[in-house]
Design an enzyme around this catalytic site. Structure first.
Site, PDB file in Angstrom:
ATOM      1  CD  GLU A   1      -2.821   0.838   2.476  1.00 54.73           C
ATOM      2  OE1 GLU A   1      -3.596  -0.344   2.537  1.00 54.73           O
ATOM      3  OE2 GLU A   1      -3.178   1.927   3.151  1.00 54.73           O
ATOM      4  CG  ASP A   2       1.299   2.773   2.974  1.00 53.54           C
ATOM      5  OD1 ASP A   2       0.416   3.336   2.498  1.00 53.54           O
ATOM      6  OD2 ASP A   2       1.342   2.840   4.227  1.00 53.54           O
TER       7      ASP A   2
END
Ligand code: MN
Length: 580
Positions: A94-95
């Site tokens: 996600e990051d």
């Protein structure tokens, strides 16, 4: 044990601090999980740390401290190495620039699959439905492997623990999302240790003064530890006499449990009674012997003894409960259980997980609820409707009813025989013509209660009347609603589906007209949905149908709507898939 984890201070962490955290993780995992794969754990840490390097949390600490803390919680829960590896990597896709493909190549499909389950869908490609679809994805993943949900809950627990670094509006928003969706999910899975920590954290954010005051009440006279020690010493010789080894643990209640009691208006003493758990190293029989020792030491208060070993609660909870006149003749609650019973009491479903995250135990199925939801979600493409239904489902208390065939079925409170029939089998629902509850014939709209014994009467042969349109008004579960609607869709001609649609439209028109008379209108169905729910209707259509059938007055309904909309600001849906 989570409580101890929670209160550990979090001073800023440097490189040396990080390796100490990793060492502690390794130690915990070894102690809690017999076949720990430490090289895999270290590899997951190495890659996670490398990918997140340079990212900081709001607290100023390196980002990797978050996945590390989440994984520490998972290790303390006794989860397996695969889950822990996924915990260390849970925010990478996600990051960071790490892709799911790379992750799969480095760690295999299982870890990749778990990380994917807790990865948020991005706003760019999914737009407004991103939040709803993220939750659906999480639930679908958890239905296949419940460990995904455990990672999500550990993630949220650490985010809640470190919420202090966020702005007040973010704190409230995240706390509310936790309360609405994640806490009920933890409850459904029996992850009570996580659930009560989350409840206390939410309470601390939403009502800080109340939280502090309850803290003082729980501290009681301030000498709690000394009194527990005195009780321990007094009990020890009696336990020796019956030859039972038991650890005597102080289990003060959670803040939230006191809060709930106060909200219910139940009177309380000046301070909370002592509450001990005897963790018996032995068998069930030893539990009864230990109980005898307790009753020999302190006089039991009549009527307070409960035997949840002989009759476990439907969530498999087992314990002996008693209240005695303890030290200083003050009431003291005592619970007696084996360490395995304790594990189930605290960790529910994950106390019974096999190595691949599948359930090892056969019993009343906690996942039944999840399975039901999944069946239903497969058939709906509307994510807003899915979310709405999920929230309704989560808000409802669950009951366990028994069929005359000896089946146990978990349903929302006040579900009807119609819900029961459809949750057993679609054919049973379509052919339903009557029901006996506890031996008495009841209307099919009758709300069922916990422990009811229900006998479903069905029509035999090729010719049967099929579901009634009225069922749509009282059935509580999404799948009964859906299957009844599908039946009508398939029998449009001979069953007057069109007539139903016309009645719904008529009701809606009447309501619109009444609002118009009052110089008001509605831009969305949301207030209608809420009012409908307050009045016990499943959805807006059911509400409109009741108006058209003259069961509700359009004018009165319009007044209530205006009143509701003016008084209470509409709250938007809060994301559950927050990653802080
Ligand atoms: Mn996270």
């Amino acid at each position: 044990m989570l409580r101890a984890f929670m209160t550990r201070s979090s001073s800023p962490v440097d490189v040396h601090g990080l390796s100490a955290l990793v060492d502690s993780l390794v130690r915990t995992h070894r102690a809690q999980y017999a076949s720990a794969d430490i090289p895999l754990l270290r590899k997951a840490y190495r890659i996670g740390e490398q990918m997140h390097r340079g990212q900081m949390r709001k607290s100023g600490e390196p980002y990797i401290t978050h996945p590390l803390a989440v994984t520490q919680i998972l290790a303390e829960l006794g989860m397996d190495t695969t889950t822990l590896a996924a915990g260390l990597l849970h925010d990478t896709v996600e990051d960071t620039s790490y892709t799911l493909e790379q992750l799969r190549a480095d760690f295999g499909t299982e870890v990749a699959w778990m990380v994917d389950g807790v990865t948020k869908l991005d706003k760019v490609s999914f737009g407004d439905v991103a939040e709803a679809e993220t939750i659906r994805k999480l639930i679908v993943a958890a239905g296949r492997d419940v460990r995904v949900m455990v990672i999500k809950l550990a993630d949220r627990l650490h985010n809640m623990q470190t919420l202090g670094f966020k702005s007040r509006p973010s704190q409230v928003r995240i706390a509310k999302g936790t309360q609405d969706v994640l806490i009920p999910l933890a409850d459904r899975l029996g992850l009570y240790a996580l659930k009560s920590e989350l409840e206390d954290l939410v309470l601390g954010i939403m009502e800080p003064e109340m939280y502090a005051e309850i803290g003082e009440y729980l501290d009681g006279r301030g000498d709690r530890e000394a009194r527990v020690e005195a009780a321990r010493r007094k009990l020890a010789p009696q336990l020796r006499e019956v030859r039972v080894a038991a650890e005597v643990v102080d289990r003060p209640r959670h803040h939230y449990s006191v809060y709930r009691e106060r909200s219910a208006g139940r009177p309380a003493g000046r301070h909370d009674p002592l509450r001990l758990v005897l963790m018996v190293d032995g068998s069930e029989t030893d539990c009864y012997a230990a109980l005898g020792a307790v009753h020999n030491t302190w006089r039991p208060i009549p009527g307070r003894f409960k035997d949840f070993i002989a009759s476990p609660k439907f969530n498999m909870y087992q314990s002996l409960h008693t209240t005695v006149f303890g030290p200083d003749h003050e009431p003291m609650d005592v619970m007696v259980r084996t360490s395995q019973m304790n594990r189930i009491a605290e960790f529910g479903i994950i106390a019974q997980l096999g190595p691949a995250g599948q359930r090892a135990h056969k019993g009343p199925d906690k996942l039944l609820w999840l399975t039901r939801l999944l069946d239903w979600q497969r058939e709906t493409n509307d994510s807003a409707k899915f979310l709405e239904s999920l929230r309704c489902d989560l808000a409802d208390e669950q009951i366990l009813v028994f069929t005359s065939q000896g089946r146990q079925v978990l349903l929302p409170l006040a579900a009807t025989p119609v819900d029961l029939a459809y949750s057993v089998d679609t054919r049973l629902g379509d052919r339903l013509i009557g029901a006996y509850v506890n031996g008495r014939l009841v209307p099919l709209s009758r709300g069922l209660a916990d422990g009811d014994l229900v006998e479903i009467i069905t029509a035999e042969g090729g010719d049967y009347p099929g579901p009634s349109q009225e069922w749509l008004l009282t059935a509580k579960t999404p799948q009964a609603q859906l299957q009844i609607s599908q039946w009508f869709a398939g029998h449009r001609d001979d069953r007057g589906e069109k007539a139903l649609a016309d009645r719904i439209t008529a009701g809606r028109t009447a309501l619109k007209a009444a609002l118009h008379q009052r110089d008001r209108g509605l831009s969305t169905d949301e207030p209608l949905m809420r009012l409908g729910r307050d009045l016990g209707y499943r959805d807006v259509d059911a509400l409109c149908l009741a108006v058209s059938d003259g069961k509700l007055d359009a004018g009165q309904l319009a007044d209530r709507l205006i009143d509701m909309v003016d008084r209470v600001p509409l709250t938007p849906w809060h994301a559950v898939a927050e990653s802080a």
